[in-house]
Scaffold this active site. Structure first.
Site, PDB file in Angstrom:
ATOM      1  CG  HIS A   1     -11.185 -14.515 -11.883  1.00  0.00           C
ATOM      2  ND1 HIS A   1     -11.354 -14.981 -10.730  1.00  0.00           N
ATOM      3  CD2 HIS A   1     -10.844 -15.361 -12.612  1.00  0.00           C
ATOM      4  CE1 HIS A   1     -11.197 -16.034 -10.709  1.00  0.00           C
ATOM      5  NE2 HIS A   1     -10.763 -16.568 -11.765  1.00  0.00           N
TER       6      HIS A   1
ATOM      7  CD  GLU B   1      12.858 -16.276   2.385  1.00  0.00           C
ATOM      8  OE1 GLU B   1      13.182 -17.449   1.893  1.00  0.00           O
ATOM      9  OE2 GLU B   1      11.820 -15.992   2.687  1.00  0.00           O
TER      10      GLU B   1
ATOM     11  CD  GLU C   1     -12.158 -11.619  -9.157  1.00  0.00           C
ATOM     12  OE1 GLU C   1     -13.007 -11.421 -10.160  1.00  0.00           O
ATOM     13  OE2 GLU C   1     -11.694 -12.711  -9.116  1.00  0.00           O
TER      14      GLU C   1
ATOM     15  CB  CYS D   1     -13.926 -18.007 -12.060  1.00  0.00           C
ATOM     16  SG  CYS D   1     -12.973 -19.187 -13.236  1.00  0.00           S
TER      17      CYS D   1
ATOM     18  N   GLY E   1     -12.760 -20.669  -6.929  1.00  0.00           N
ATOM     19  CA  GLY E   1     -11.901 -21.441  -6.320  1.00  0.00           C
ATOM     20  C   GLY E   1     -11.683 -22.855  -7.001  1.00  0.00           C
TER      21      GLY E   1
ATOM     22  CB  ILE F   1      -0.886   0.076   1.335  1.00  0.00           C
ATOM     23  CG1 ILE F   1      -1.745  -1.363   1.253  1.00  0.00           C
ATOM     24  CG2 ILE F   1      -1.774   1.327   1.093  1.00  0.00           C
ATOM     25  CD1 ILE F   1      -2.838  -1.383   0.397  1.00  0.00           C
TER      26      ILE F   1
ATOM     27  N   GLY G   1     -17.778 -19.989  -9.141  1.00  0.00           N
ATOM     28  CA  GLY G   1     -19.151 -19.404  -8.630  1.00  0.00           C
ATOM     29  C   GLY G   1     -20.048 -19.513  -9.819  1.00  0.00           C
ATOM     30  CG  MET G   2     -20.535 -18.507 -14.716  1.00  0.00           C
ATOM     31  SD  MET G   2     -19.682 -20.062 -15.583  1.00  0.00           S
ATOM     32  CE  MET G   2     -19.916 -19.352 -17.188  1.00  0.00           C
TER      33      MET G   2
HETATM   34  N1  GLN Z   1     -11.671 -24.692 -10.773  1.00  0.00           N
HETATM   35  C1  GLN Z   1     -12.498 -23.901 -11.576  1.00  0.00           C
HETATM   36  C2  GLN Z   1     -11.610 -23.986 -13.207  1.00  0.00           C
HETATM   37  O1  GLN Z   1     -10.473 -24.480 -13.178  1.00  0.00           O
HETATM   38  C3  GLN Z   1     -12.454 -22.559 -11.525  1.00  0.00           C
HETATM   39  C4  GLN Z   1     -11.286 -21.913 -11.310  1.00  0.00           C
HETATM   40  C5  GLN Z   1     -11.553 -20.332 -10.855  1.00  0.00           C
HETATM   41  O2  GLN Z   1     -12.513 -20.190 -10.040  1.00  0.00           O
HETATM   42  N2  GLN Z   1     -10.567 -19.367 -10.981  1.00  0.00           N
HETATM   43  O3  GLN Z   1     -12.150 -23.911 -14.289  1.00  0.00           O
END
Ligand code: GLN
Length: 542
Positions: A510, A153, A512, A384, A357, A24, A386-387
């Site tokens: 994505h 490191e 976002e 993603c 995810g 930041i 979620g869709m």
């Molecule tokens: N796991 C899912 C895929 O690989 C969605 C990936 C994500 O949400 N970025 O398509």
């Protein structure tokens, strides 16, 4: 674009402890200098051995940020883009792993002609090469050195930065050290000793920081500032106080008030007028004193570490500011959805996002959450995974395709409505092999997506291996799902929505990652507006 001039460099190091907000601070200083009229970019140097953060667990490392050119990077690059509005690339993030990889590959090719390959100079030279890749492209390059001074490191990175200041001269490059001044309750005092030690440690590496930025919970006061200045060998005005603030977007204003940009400009011989930051200040006011409020749930499996959803969180804040609305984000554990009652978790929210995810954990909870949001007509935004959950839910509960699933979670599912993309079938190496980065998406006129973006072609960023199985497009459409965004060759579904629902939309990409401070992102702006309408509709009912 190639320029004759070379860039000036600002190195940001951190001391005493981690998580002080170097990202930041870098982004805020970058914004101030950019507003003075300079072109600025920021490079993040990460001392870990991973070649990129792409395969790292979000629980440990927070979100993986994806750039336009498809690099999986540290989440600090997200802050840089959100603050500066400048596109980051894969060259804006370097890890020890990448540096060694390059040097070892050269060694294997025999390019060192039999010499002994060593940390100094070979690794440090490669670090310097990475630090200066934008030498002729920008006026100013800020280099954030990850880790804490004193870590084994980070030593080669410190050494490389020391050499660069020596080679370029003190009017061309400088060090800023971010440190922590703790308050000890028992004696009611702020303590400067950790800062003194941390600067000493830097000096052992031959680095004299010219500016100190001190994180603190209480005002430093003149006495403490003078003491730090004296013991750390910096000018008193170059001891900058970094108080905890309500929002990260206020940090540039705090630095501006203390003339951080002027001090940097003087040391680097930059002749320019001070920035005004008027639009930015208005944006901050809208975050701090909004006139409305909404509740948005974020259903995901990494909810214990909100950094895992950093960009989504920030995109909601940006969109809220556009509507002069505080967005209260409530993290809902997808696994809890599997056990507890949906009404308690989601019944009172004004909208919900089902998060991206990987892996099966929490998946049924996400699918049940989508069903609840669809049936209760609560604004839903699926990103993603979620869709993909929205497609699975619709296939199962509306199209009657019992056993519909994603091949990611059930290879033998009866209806693989989400399946592996064809070019992913032979992938064996996990790192950097997903469908990554920016691709165009064509929007269908008259749809919710089109109304939000107000244009026909958009570019959005991706990170996935799976996609909507085209064999099921027809049956999904017959039951009312609309594919409002497709790849230009129409082979790939990018956006789905359900007309008739107040706001139900999912994106394979994505969005976002492209939301910026002050301006926000069209889909998030539209989603928060729908949440606001639901909220106001409800209060009107009362
Ligand atoms: N796991 C899912 C895929 O690989 C969605 C990936 C994500 O949400 N970025 O398509």
């Amino acid at each position: 674009m190639a320029r004759g001039k070379r860039a000036k460099y600002i190195f940001i190091t951190g001391g005493v402890l981690s998580s002080l907000g170097k990202g930041i601070t870098s982004a805020s200083l970058g914004l101030l200098l950019q507003q003075r009229g300079y072109t600025v970019t920021i490079i993040k140097m990460d001392p870990y051995i991973n070649v990129d953060p792409g395969t790292m667990n979000p629980l440990q490392h927070g979100e993986v940020y994806v750039t336009e050119d498809g690099a999986e990077t540290d989440l600090d690059l997200g802050h840089y883009e959100r603050f500066l509005g400048v596109q980051m690339t894969r060259m804006n993030n370097a890890t020890t792993g990448q540096i060694y990889h390059t040097v070892i590959t050269k060694e294997r090719k025999g390019q060192y002609l039999g010499k002994t390959v060593q940390v100094v100079p070979h690794i440090t030279n490669e670090i310097k090469r990475r630090m200066t890749v934008f030498d002729r492209d920008y006026d100013i390059v800020i280099v954030e050195i990850g880790g804490t001074v004193g870590d084994i490191e980070s030593l080669p990175f410190l050494e490389a930065s020391r050499q660069l200041v020596l080679e370029r001269g003190r009017t061309q490059a400088l060090h800023i050290h971010l440190t922590y001044v703790p308050y000890v309750k028992a004696v009611k005092e702020l303590k400067t000793k950790p800062t003194q030690h941390s600067v000493k440690m830097l000096m052992q590496s031959g680095i004299q920081p010219e500016i100190l930025v001190c994180r603190t919970e209480y005002r430093l006061g003149k006495e403490i500032r003078n003491k730090i200045a004296l013991f750390c060998n910096v000018e008193p005005e170059a001891v900058i106080e970094a108080l905890d603030l309500e929002t990260i977007y206020e940090v540039p204003l705090q630095y501006l008030r203390q003339n951080l940009d002027t001090i940097v400009a003087r040391k680097l011989r930059l002749k320019s007028a001070r920035p005004s930051l008027r639009r930015w200040s208005r944006f901050v006011r809208r975050i701090k004193q909004p006139v409305r409020e909404v509740r948005i749930a974020l259903v995901g499996k990494y909810v214990k570490v909100p950094d895992a959803y950093k960009s989504i969180h920030e995109a909601l804040i940006h969109a809220g500011a556009v509507h002069n609305t505080r967005v209260n984000v409530e993290y809902v554990d997808a696994e809890a959805v599997e056990q507890s009652k949906l009404e308690d978790l989601l019944g009172a929210v004004d909208g919900a996002i089902v998060a991206p995810g990987f892996g099966v954990r929490g998946i049924e909870g996400k699918i049940r959450a989508v069903q609840f949001l669809r049936e209760h007509r609560i604004p839903f935004f699926g990103i993603c995974l979620g869709m993909q959950c929205a497609v699975i839910e619709f296939a199962r509960n509306v199209c009657g395709l019992t056993g519909a699933h994603s091949a990611e979670f059930d290879r033998r599912a009866k209806h693989k409505v989400i399946d592996l993309m064809p070019d992913q079938r032979d992938v064996t190496m996990k790192g950097g092999t997903m469908r990554l980065g920016s691709y165009p998406c064509i929007l269908k006129e008259g749809t919710l997506a089109y109304r939000a973006y107000r244009k026909k072609v958009v570019q959005e960023r991706h990170r996935h291996r799976y996609e909507v199985n085209n064999q099921y497009r027809e049956i999904l459409q017959q039951h009312g799902m609309v594919f409002s965004g497709l790849s230009p060759d129409e082979r790939l579904v990018e956006i789905i929505e359900l007309p008739g629902h107040p706001w139900f939309l999912g994106t394979q990409f994505h969005p976002e990652f492209k939301s910026r401070a002050v301006t926000g992102h069209p889909l998030f702006i539209s989603f928060v507006k729908a949440a606001l309408e639901r909220h106001q509709g409800e209060s009107d009912d009362v």
